[in-house]
Every structure is written in C-alpha cells, then in structure tokens.
Scaffold this motif. Structure first.
Motif, PDB file in Angstrom:
ATOM      1  N   UNK A   1      32.884  19.958  24.928  1.00 27.15           N
ATOM      2  CA  UNK A   1      32.781  19.773  23.486  1.00 27.15           C
ATOM      3  C   UNK A   1      32.207  18.394  23.231  1.00 27.15           C
ATOM      4  N   UNK A   2      31.486  18.279  22.143  1.00 24.55           N
ATOM      5  CA  UNK A   2      30.905  17.001  21.754  1.00 24.55           C
ATOM      6  C   UNK A   2      31.234  16.776  20.290  1.00 24.55           C
TER       7      UNK A   2
ATOM      8  N   UNK B   1      33.965   6.722  10.544  1.00 27.84           N
ATOM      9  CA  UNK B   1      35.243   7.400  10.407  1.00 27.84           C
ATOM     10  C   UNK B   1      35.159   8.873  10.048  1.00 27.84           C
ATOM     11  N   UNK B   2      33.970   9.417   9.916  1.00 30.46           N
ATOM     12  CA  UNK B   2      33.795  10.821   9.559  1.00 30.46           C
ATOM     13  C   UNK B   2      33.135  11.577  10.719  1.00 30.46           C
ATOM     14  N   UNK B   3      33.646  12.756  11.018  1.00 33.95           N
ATOM     15  CA  UNK B   3      33.020  13.600  12.033  1.00 33.95           C
ATOM     16  C   UNK B   3      31.763  14.201  11.429  1.00 33.95           C
ATOM     17  N   UNK B   4      30.617  13.851  12.013  1.00 34.61           N
ATOM     18  CA  UNK B   4      29.347  14.361  11.485  1.00 34.61           C
ATOM     19  C   UNK B   4      28.751  15.448  12.375  1.00 34.61           C
ATOM     20  N   UNK B   5      29.336  15.631  13.557  1.00 36.39           N
ATOM     21  CA  UNK B   5      28.862  16.670  14.468  1.00 36.39           C
ATOM     22  C   UNK B   5      30.008  17.027  15.394  1.00 36.39           C
ATOM     23  N   UNK B   6      30.290  18.309  15.520  1.00 40.10           N
ATOM     24  CA  UNK B   6      31.312  18.778  16.457  1.00 40.10           C
ATOM     25  C   UNK B   6      30.931  20.189  16.882  1.00 40.10           C
ATOM     26  N   UNK B   7      30.755  20.355  18.178  1.00 41.91           N
ATOM     27  CA  UNK B   7      30.324  21.662  18.657  1.00 41.91           C
ATOM     28  C   UNK B   7      30.789  21.859  20.098  1.00 41.91           C
TER      29      UNK B   7
END
Length: 170
Positions: A51-52, A58-64
């Motif tokens: 996972x990346x 402070x904000x998750x801008x990409x999660x996959x």
C-alpha cells in the motif's frame, strides 16, 4: 537482490516525483500510480501486495493498494490493508531518535537508558541496566536476541508489557 533493487528504484522514483518542478500534483500522483503498477508487473515470481499513502500538509492526498494480500486466495490489497512492519521500523526509529537528539542537549546516543526511562527500568542483570545506551539498542548490542520472537508471539501489548518482556528476555 531484486527486492533491494526494486526498493531502491522505488525510493529514487518517489523522490523524483515529489521533488520535480511540475506544478501539477495530480499528474505526479498519476505518474507514481503508473510507476507502481509497472513495477508490480516486473517479476519472476508472484509479488505480494503493498500500500502507498502520500500525506501532504496533514491530509492524505493519495492512498492505494496494489497486488495481493494472500497469494493463495488472490485477495486484493486495498488502501486499508494492514501489514507487519518488519525491519523497516528500525529506520523510522533511528530517524526519529536522530531528530530528537538534534533538538535536545540533555540526551545523546550514549545516554544510559535508565537516565531516559527512569530508575525503575531494569534489565535482568545490573551491568546492562547501568550501562546500556541508545547506541547499544540501535546496534543490537544488549543481548536481546529472543525478544523479536517473544513479541511476535504476543498480540496487542502495551508499553508496560513490552518493558516487562524486555526484562524477561534479557
């Protein structure tokens, strides 16, 4: 060897993606996604998943998630799949300690652990209790060779239980 090469390639590419002057963050994230998908196809045997997550301000801008969490069932990895951290925690720990030591004058790599953790922290023997330092812990020089096995056998332990296990294993 391939894993080390892939990991090195991954970190170099990630650094380039986020250090480039491209003003389009979404394009850089798409390039990262494409790179990982291509990397996952470069294999001589089945590749387990990963996972990346990219966090900016402070904000998750990409999660996959990529690949499979179980090669037997083919169950896919998603951005909420949990993995054991393995030895990567060593680099996080040493980087965090280096940052702390850079900010504080009262602690160094050679500070005795009881000066940091208090007089109630004890190893099984007096010598280690009185002499063990942060440098010794990071260099694995305290003689706690069985601790990793003990911790893997126990789930959901808190800090006090971990400290107790350190004493028992030493």
């Amino acid at each position: 060897m391939k894993v080390a090469m892939i990991a090195t390639t991954w970190w170099l590419f990630t650094g380039l993606v986020f250090a480039t002057a491209s003003p389009d963050l979404q394009q850089r994230l798409q390039d990262l996604d494409t790179f990982i998908q291509n990397l996952m196809t470069c294999k001589s045997r089945p590749v387990v998943g990963l996972t990346v997550s990219v966090v900016k301000d402070g904000q998750t801008i990409f999660a996959k998630g990529y690949g499979q969490r179980d090669l037997q069932t083919g169950q896919a990895v998603d951005n909420r799949t949990l993995f054991g951290v393995g030895s990567i925690s060593k680099s996080f720990t040493s980087a965090l300690l280096a940052a702390i030591l850079g900010e504080r004058e009262d602690v160094s790599w050679d500070t005795v652990l009881t000066d940091i953790l208090g007089p109630s922290f004890r190893f099984r023997d007096q010598f280690r209790t009185e002499e063990a330092t942060l440098r010794d812990l990071l260099g694995h020089k305290t003689g706690l060779e069985n601790l990793g096995f003990v911790i893997r056998m126990v789930e959901n332990i808190d800090r006090s239980e971990l400290a107790r296990l350190v004493v028992v294993a030493s």
